[in-house]
Scaffold this active site. Structure first.
Site, PDB file in Angstrom:
ATOM      1  N   THR A  61       0.876  -1.097  -0.069  1.00 44.39           N
ATOM      2  CA  THR A  61       0.285  -0.196  -0.229  1.00 44.39           C
ATOM      3  C   THR A  61       0.691   1.150  -0.131  1.00 44.39           C
ATOM      4  O   THR A  61       1.544   1.026  -0.049  1.00 44.39           O
ATOM      5  CB  THR A  61      -0.925  -0.041   1.357  1.00 44.39           C
ATOM      6  OG1 THR A  61      -1.337   1.111   0.640  1.00 44.39           O
ATOM      7  CG2 THR A  61      -0.352   0.103   2.377  1.00 44.39           C
ATOM      8  N   LYS A  65       3.541   1.100  -3.483  1.00 44.65           N
ATOM      9  CA  LYS A  65       3.061   0.628  -5.283  1.00 44.65           C
ATOM     10  C   LYS A  65       3.711   0.421  -6.154  1.00 44.65           C
ATOM     11  O   LYS A  65       3.292  -0.317  -6.975  1.00 44.65           O
ATOM     12  CB  LYS A  65       1.597   0.840  -5.469  1.00 44.65           C
ATOM     13  CG  LYS A  65       0.505   0.287  -4.294  1.00 44.65           C
ATOM     14  CD  LYS A  65      -0.880   1.357  -4.208  1.00 44.65           C
ATOM     15  CE  LYS A  65      -1.494   1.208  -3.177  1.00 44.65           C
ATOM     16  NZ  LYS A  65      -3.102   0.700  -3.858  1.00 44.65           N
ATOM     17  N   ALA A 128      -6.700  12.505  -9.467  1.00 44.62           N
ATOM     18  CA  ALA A 128      -6.030  11.649 -10.359  1.00 44.62           C
ATOM     19  C   ALA A 128      -4.570  11.178  -9.584  1.00 44.62           C
ATOM     20  O   ALA A 128      -3.463  11.085 -10.220  1.00 44.62           O
ATOM     21  CB  ALA A 128      -5.595  12.859 -11.355  1.00 44.62           C
ATOM     22  N   GLY A 129      -4.835  10.521  -8.630  1.00 44.21           N
ATOM     23  CA  GLY A 129      -3.547   9.962  -7.743  1.00 44.21           C
ATOM     24  C   GLY A 129      -3.632   8.584  -8.534  1.00 44.21           C
ATOM     25  O   GLY A 129      -4.330   7.905  -9.114  1.00 44.21           O
ATOM     26  N   ASN A 151      -9.497  16.946 -11.902  1.00 40.37           N
ATOM     27  CA  ASN A 151      -8.967  17.332 -10.280  1.00 40.37           C
ATOM     28  C   ASN A 151      -8.476  18.588 -10.211  1.00 40.37           C
ATOM     29  O   ASN A 151      -8.681  19.992 -10.875  1.00 40.37           O
ATOM     30  CB  ASN A 151      -7.317  16.066 -11.064  1.00 40.37           C
ATOM     31  CG  ASN A 151      -6.419  15.926  -9.874  1.00 40.37           C
ATOM     32  OD1 ASN A 151      -6.823  15.893  -8.726  1.00 40.37           O
ATOM     33  ND2 ASN A 151      -4.936  16.205  -9.930  1.00 40.37           N
ATOM     34  N   ARG A 152      -7.513  18.632  -8.383  1.00 40.23           N
ATOM     35  CA  ARG A 152      -7.179  20.303  -8.766  1.00 40.23           C
ATOM     36  C   ARG A 152      -6.106  21.189  -9.514  1.00 40.23           C
ATOM     37  O   ARG A 152      -6.128  21.792  -9.929  1.00 40.23           O
ATOM     38  CB  ARG A 152      -6.527  20.094  -7.023  1.00 40.23           C
ATOM     39  CG  ARG A 152      -6.942  21.077  -6.428  1.00 40.23           C
ATOM     40  CD  ARG A 152      -5.997  21.146  -5.188  1.00 40.23           C
ATOM     41  NE  ARG A 152      -5.029  20.180  -5.116  1.00 40.23           N
ATOM     42  CZ  ARG A 152      -4.831  19.616  -3.472  1.00 40.23           C
ATOM     43  NH1 ARG A 152      -5.712  20.075  -2.042  1.00 40.23           N
ATOM     44  NH2 ARG A 152      -3.757  19.047  -3.353  1.00 40.23           N
TER      45      ARG A 152
HETATM   46  P1  ATR Z   1      -3.689   7.976  -3.675  1.00 46.65           P
HETATM   47  O1  ATR Z   1      -2.866   7.618  -3.769  1.00 46.65           O
HETATM   48  O2  ATR Z   1      -4.137   8.104  -2.222  1.00 46.65           O
HETATM   49  O3  ATR Z   1      -4.682   8.853  -4.689  1.00 46.65           O
HETATM   50  P2  ATR Z   1      -2.032  10.767  -4.358  1.00 46.65           P
HETATM   51  O4  ATR Z   1      -1.693   9.642  -5.456  1.00 46.65           O
HETATM   52  O5  ATR Z   1      -1.464  11.954  -3.332  1.00 46.65           O
HETATM   53  O6  ATR Z   1      -3.001   9.512  -3.103  1.00 46.65           O
HETATM   54  O7  ATR Z   1      -3.341  11.633  -4.408  1.00 46.65           O
HETATM   55  C1  ATR Z   1      -4.013  12.212  -4.784  1.00 46.65           C
HETATM   56  C2  ATR Z   1      -5.389  12.903  -4.850  1.00 46.65           C
HETATM   57  O8  ATR Z   1      -6.085  13.333  -3.912  1.00 46.65           O
HETATM   58  C3  ATR Z   1      -4.514  14.015  -5.685  1.00 46.65           C
HETATM   59  O9  ATR Z   1      -6.079  13.093  -6.812  1.00 46.65           O
HETATM   60  C4  ATR Z   1      -5.019  15.541  -4.995  1.00 46.65           C
HETATM   61  O10 ATR Z   1      -5.209  16.342  -5.660  1.00 46.65           O
HETATM   62  P3  ATR Z   1      -3.585  16.762  -6.299  1.00 46.65           P
HETATM   63  O11 ATR Z   1      -3.266  15.996  -7.832  1.00 46.65           O
HETATM   64  O12 ATR Z   1      -4.475  18.511  -7.390  1.00 46.65           O
HETATM   65  O13 ATR Z   1      -2.626  17.344  -5.540  1.00 46.65           O
HETATM   66  C5  ATR Z   1      -6.066  15.157  -4.447  1.00 46.65           C
HETATM   67  N1  ATR Z   1      -6.052  15.750  -3.167  1.00 46.65           N
HETATM   68  C6  ATR Z   1      -6.415  15.256  -1.999  1.00 46.65           C
HETATM   69  N2  ATR Z   1      -6.135  16.569  -1.080  1.00 46.65           N
HETATM   70  C7  ATR Z   1      -6.634  17.287  -1.697  1.00 46.65           C
HETATM   71  C8  ATR Z   1      -7.730  18.590  -1.511  1.00 46.65           C
HETATM   72  N3  ATR Z   1      -7.148  19.145  -0.182  1.00 46.65           N
HETATM   73  N4  ATR Z   1      -8.712  19.224  -2.225  1.00 46.65           N
HETATM   74  C9  ATR Z   1      -8.519  18.446  -3.656  1.00 46.65           C
HETATM   75  N5  ATR Z   1      -8.219  17.656  -3.692  1.00 46.65           N
HETATM   76  C10 ATR Z   1      -6.858  16.918  -3.350  1.00 46.65           C
END
Ligand code: ATR
Length: 280
Positions: A61, A65, A128-129, A151-152
């Site tokens: 996890t 990954k 998009a994470g 995505n943000r």
């Molecule tokens: P995971 O592997 O759990 O998907 P990650 O790869 O860190 O985690 O991705 C986190 C996602 O949550 C991303 O889409 C991130 O947006 P950004 O690409 O703009 O960073 C989004 N995210 C996390 N916190 C956020 C917030 N407070 N508001 C909006 N989007 C958020």
């Protein structure tokens, strides 16, 4: 005796040991599911320990990954295309990497809402994470009409689009504002970010004020079970899909790869819901 485990950080409170103990019981096998909570600087050391421990397989996890892919002997083509591994099967000392996240999500949503798989439906993914990546890939291989990503950071959504290797599925990258204004166009909306997760339970990724009553709103956050996003969806009359089912299905698919036996998630559902409600 099956020897299984999980590597990641932080994972002290992971529900996977409980889930896999239930699966072991279902197939009448004894076994352990060990927690290898590992900080970056200890990664090599943990890998060495895992080799010595002679596991049958393990889960991977956040945040490893992708890192784990450098330590495998073989890689399933599906995991290779996604570019992430959440399950490693160990056969005769060989480490083979798989990804059950995307398929786990797809199985979870299909089992509750099979009608989403009839006709050409439109899907919106928020985020998009890493989690969005596997889900986007799996959805593009199922025949939806549209799978858009908002995505943000819009560039990160754009970066995911080439994962759509079919020419049948339309996909675009959107801003959250565009997404908010067009939620009524989608049959399924999937929240894949950590926004709304405990302890920030009042946070919500986008407003659902324009959502249709016949839309399914899904959140992969499962702590709390009813996120603010799902509360608003429910309030608007939409159908809701809770995140713990994805957790169970990705675990089921991993366990089946390790044990080569079929297991079912139904007997685990209420137990897991009780644990999650108890944690709220
Ligand atoms: P995971 O592997 O759990 O998907 P990650 O790869 O860190 O985690 O991705 C986190 C996602 O949550 C991303 O889409 C991130 O947006 P950004 O690409 O703009 O960073 C989004 N995210 C996390 N916190 C956020 C917030 N407070 N508001 C909006 N989007 C958020």
């Amino acid at each position: 005796m099956m020897k299984l485990g999980l590597i990641g950080y932080p994972i002290k409170h992971s529900l996977s040991p409980w889930i896999h103990q239930q699966f072991l019981r279902q197939i009448d096998r004894n076994g352990t599911y060990l927690i290898y909570e590992t900080k970056r600087e200890q990664f090599q050391e943990t890998i060495k320990k895992m080799k010595e421990d002679k596991l049958d397989g393990f889960n991977v996890t956040v945040p490893y990954k992708q890192t784990i892919m450098n330590y495998l002997d073989e890689l399933d083509p599906y995991a290779a295309e996604i570019g992430a591994v959440n399950t490693v099967v160990i056969q005769n000392g060989k480490w083979i990497g798989y990804n059950t996240d995307g398929t786990g999500y797809l199985t979870a949503i299909e089992s509750q809402f099979p009608m989403l798989f009839n006709g050409e439906k439109r899907v919106l993914i928020l985020g998009a994470g890493g989690a969005a990546r596997g889900i986007f890939y799996a959805l593009c291989r199922a025949s939806f009409h549209t799978v858009d990503i908002a995505n943000r950071t819009i560039e990160k959504a754009t970066d995911l689009l080439p994962l759509n290797i079919t020419d049948k599925v339309n996909s675009r990258a959107l801003s959250f504002q565009e997404a908010e204004e067009s939620v009524q166009d989608y049959n399924l909306i999937i929240q894949t970010t950590s926004v709304g997760m405990k302890p920030a339970v009042k946070e919500q990724i986008i407003s659902l004020q324009y959502v249709n009553r016949d839309t399914v709103v899904s959140d992969i956050v499962y702590q709390p079970l009813m996120t603010q996003f799902l509360i608003e969806a429910d309030h608007m009359g939409a159908s809701i899909h809770q995140g713990h089912t994805m957790l169970l299905y990705q675990a089921k698919l991993a366990f089946q790869l390790w044990s080569k036996r079929e297991v079912t998630i139904e007997p685990l559902l209420t137990g897991l819901e009780d644990i999650l409600k108890g944690n709220e």
